[in-house]
Design a protein around this motif. Structure first.
Motif, PDB file in Angstrom:
ATOM      1  N   TYR A 157       0.575  -1.263   0.143  1.00 42.97           N
ATOM      2  CA  TYR A 157       0.041   0.195   0.083  1.00 42.97           C
ATOM      3  C   TYR A 157       0.960   1.221  -0.046  1.00 42.97           C
ATOM      4  CZ  TYR A 157      -3.675  -3.238   0.992  1.00 42.97           C
ATOM      5  OH  TYR A 157      -4.766  -4.245   1.014  1.00 42.97           O
ATOM      6  N   SER A 158       2.278   1.155  -0.376  1.00 42.29           N
ATOM      7  CA  SER A 158       3.150   2.416   0.074  1.00 42.29           C
ATOM      8  C   SER A 158       2.995   3.033  -1.739  1.00 42.29           C
ATOM      9  CB  SER A 158       4.245   2.090   0.166  1.00 42.29           C
ATOM     10  OG  SER A 158       5.310   2.748  -0.492  1.00 42.29           O
ATOM     11  N   LEU A 159       3.227   4.228  -1.614  1.00 45.51           N
ATOM     12  CA  LEU A 159       3.030   4.908  -3.067  1.00 45.51           C
ATOM     13  C   LEU A 159       4.384   4.645  -3.737  1.00 45.51           C
ATOM     14  CD1 LEU A 159       1.551   8.374  -1.849  1.00 45.51           C
ATOM     15  CD2 LEU A 159       0.653   6.580  -3.235  1.00 45.51           C
ATOM     16  N   ALA A 160       5.301   4.255  -2.977  1.00 39.40           N
ATOM     17  CA  ALA A 160       6.525   3.956  -3.785  1.00 39.40           C
ATOM     18  C   ALA A 160       6.343   2.903  -4.637  1.00 39.40           C
ATOM     19  CB  ALA A 160       7.702   3.801  -2.624  1.00 39.40           C
ATOM     20  N   ASN A 161       5.318   1.965  -4.127  1.00 42.30           N
ATOM     21  CA  ASN A 161       5.057   0.470  -4.953  1.00 42.30           C
ATOM     22  C   ASN A 161       4.273   0.880  -6.190  1.00 42.30           C
ATOM     23  OD1 ASN A 161       4.446  -1.986  -6.096  1.00 42.30           O
ATOM     24  ND2 ASN A 161       3.477  -2.626  -4.282  1.00 42.30           N
ATOM     25  N   THR A 162       5.064   0.574  -7.336  1.00 41.69           N
ATOM     26  CA  THR A 162       4.306   0.922  -8.625  1.00 41.69           C
ATOM     27  C   THR A 162       3.036   0.213  -9.027  1.00 41.69           C
ATOM     28  OG1 THR A 162       5.803  -0.534  -9.865  1.00 41.69           O
ATOM     29  CG2 THR A 162       6.461   1.905  -9.779  1.00 41.69           C
ATOM     30  N   ASP A 163       3.244  -1.019  -8.502  1.00 40.09           N
ATOM     31  CA  ASP A 163       1.929  -2.068  -8.697  1.00 40.09           C
ATOM     32  C   ASP A 163       0.641  -1.302  -8.149  1.00 40.09           C
ATOM     33  OD1 ASP A 163       3.678  -3.511 -10.048  1.00 40.09           O
ATOM     34  OD2 ASP A 163       3.991  -5.097  -8.207  1.00 40.09           O
ATOM     35  N   PHE A 164       1.054  -0.843  -6.848  1.00 46.38           N
ATOM     36  CA  PHE A 164      -0.239  -0.187  -6.321  1.00 46.38           C
ATOM     37  C   PHE A 164      -0.711   0.978  -7.042  1.00 46.38           C
ATOM     38  CE2 PHE A 164      -1.827   2.903  -3.034  1.00 46.38           C
ATOM     39  CZ  PHE A 164      -2.823   2.124  -2.361  1.00 46.38           C
ATOM     40  N   ILE A 165       0.071   1.892  -7.442  1.00 49.21           N
ATOM     41  CA  ILE A 165      -0.236   3.033  -8.075  1.00 49.21           C
ATOM     42  C   ILE A 165      -1.086   2.550  -9.472  1.00 49.21           C
ATOM     43  CG2 ILE A 165       0.481   4.992  -9.550  1.00 49.21           C
ATOM     44  CD1 ILE A 165       1.070   5.286  -6.264  1.00 49.21           C
ATOM     45  N   VAL A 166      -0.358   1.458 -10.197  1.00 49.46           N
ATOM     46  CA  VAL A 166      -1.066   1.071 -11.313  1.00 49.46           C
ATOM     47  C   VAL A 166      -2.412   0.595 -11.093  1.00 49.46           C
ATOM     48  CG1 VAL A 166      -1.132  -0.635 -13.148  1.00 49.46           C
ATOM     49  CG2 VAL A 166       0.788   0.814 -12.633  1.00 49.46           C
ATOM     50  N   LEU A 167      -2.750  -0.117 -10.038  1.00 49.27           N
ATOM     51  CA  LEU A 167      -3.956  -0.727  -9.423  1.00 49.27           C
ATOM     52  C   LEU A 167      -5.018   0.645  -9.098  1.00 49.27           C
ATOM     53  CD1 LEU A 167      -5.903  -2.916  -8.586  1.00 49.27           C
ATOM     54  CD2 LEU A 167      -4.888  -2.801  -6.499  1.00 49.27           C
ATOM     55  N   VAL A 168      -4.517   1.490  -8.456  1.00 51.36           N
ATOM     56  CA  VAL A 168      -5.306   2.629  -7.982  1.00 51.36           C
ATOM     57  C   VAL A 168      -5.630   3.209  -9.152  1.00 51.36           C
ATOM     58  CG1 VAL A 168      -5.432   4.706  -6.785  1.00 51.36           C
ATOM     59  CG2 VAL A 168      -4.197   2.691  -5.587  1.00 51.36           C
ATOM     60  N   SER A 169      -4.674   3.644 -10.146  1.00 49.12           N
ATOM     61  CA  SER A 169      -5.032   4.375 -11.364  1.00 49.12           C
ATOM     62  C   SER A 169      -6.059   3.445 -12.190  1.00 49.12           C
ATOM     63  CB  SER A 169      -4.016   4.516 -12.338  1.00 49.12           C
ATOM     64  OG  SER A 169      -2.699   4.828 -11.558  1.00 49.12           O
ATOM     65  N   PHE A 170      -5.819   2.251 -12.244  1.00 43.96           N
ATOM     66  CA  PHE A 170      -6.853   1.251 -13.027  1.00 43.96           C
ATOM     67  C   PHE A 170      -8.477   1.403 -12.438  1.00 43.96           C
ATOM     68  CE2 PHE A 170      -8.898  -2.799 -13.885  1.00 43.96           C
ATOM     69  CZ  PHE A 170      -8.842  -2.673 -15.391  1.00 43.96           C
ATOM     70  N   LEU A 171      -8.331   1.446 -11.029  1.00 40.75           N
ATOM     71  CA  LEU A 171      -9.654   1.573 -10.445  1.00 40.75           C
ATOM     72  C   LEU A 171     -10.207   2.900 -10.716  1.00 40.75           C
ATOM     73  CD1 LEU A 171      -8.805  -0.436  -7.118  1.00 40.75           C
ATOM     74  CD2 LEU A 171     -10.272  -1.337  -9.130  1.00 40.75           C
TER      75      LEU A 171
END
Length: 190
Positions: free
Chosen positions: A29-43
């Motif tokens: 859930y960190s903003l440093a994690n690109t996977d999380f950012i991509v997931l949030v952008s996709f949602l």
């Protein structure tokens, strides 16, 4: 309910979830994690799509397209039915024209046969008339020849008789014969 199921399916099938080993760790859930950012952008992207009712608009467009296709199919069916009707009409007309042509040919054949028979009869009658005419001409020529022969024979006989009479008759006897002949002619004329 549909939205929850759709969201759950998207979360489980998202590339970010598949790439991460532990979804429940705090690193995820960190903003440093690109996977999380991509997931949030996709949602967020999916949320924007749902907010602007893109799926319902897409469904409407697809429904309109389906209705258009349906109407085109119905029109095509109607055109096909009309074409089949026209084809049947033209085939019927073709059969009628063919039958009429057959009747005309048969009538022409019959007329030609009748004309040939009539021509044969006319030719036979013409030949018969010519034969009769030729026979008449032959009989006429024969009669003329016989008359000519008789006339010639009579002329020769008169000439011969005249010569015989001239040699055997005296002048007194000739004068008495002429007087007798004049008397006969006078009796017949009056």
């Amino acid at each position: 309910m549909k939205r929850l199921l759709t969201l759950a399916a998207l979360l489980t099938a998202s590339p970010a979830v598949a790439a991460t080993k532990n979804v429940f760790s705090s690193e995820f859930y960190s903003l440093a994690n690109t996977d999380f950012i991509v997931l949030v952008s996709f949602l967020l992207f999916l949320g924007v799509l749902v907010y602007f009712k893109v799926p319902s608009r897409l469904a409407e467009l697809l429904d309109k397209r389906a209705a258009g296709i349906r109407s085109e199919l119905e029109e095509a069916r109607a055109l096909r039915d009309e074409a089949q009707t026209l084809l049947a009409s033209y085939e019927r007309k073709q059969r009628e024209v063919q039958e009429q042509a057959d009747r005309i040919v048969a009538a022409a054949r019959d007329n030609a046969t009748e004309a040939a028979e009539l021509a044969k009869k006319d030719l036979a009658a013409s030949i018969e008339r010519r034969v009769q005419s030729a026979q008449g001409q032959i009989a006429s020529a024969e009669a003329a020849a016989i008359k000519q022969v008789r006339d010639e024979a009579a002329r020769i006989a008169v000439k011969a008789a005249g010569e015989v009479i001239q040699q055997k008759m005296s002048a007194d006897k000739a004068a008495s014969l002429i007087d007798d002949a004049i008397g006969v002619v006078r009796a017949k004329l009056h």
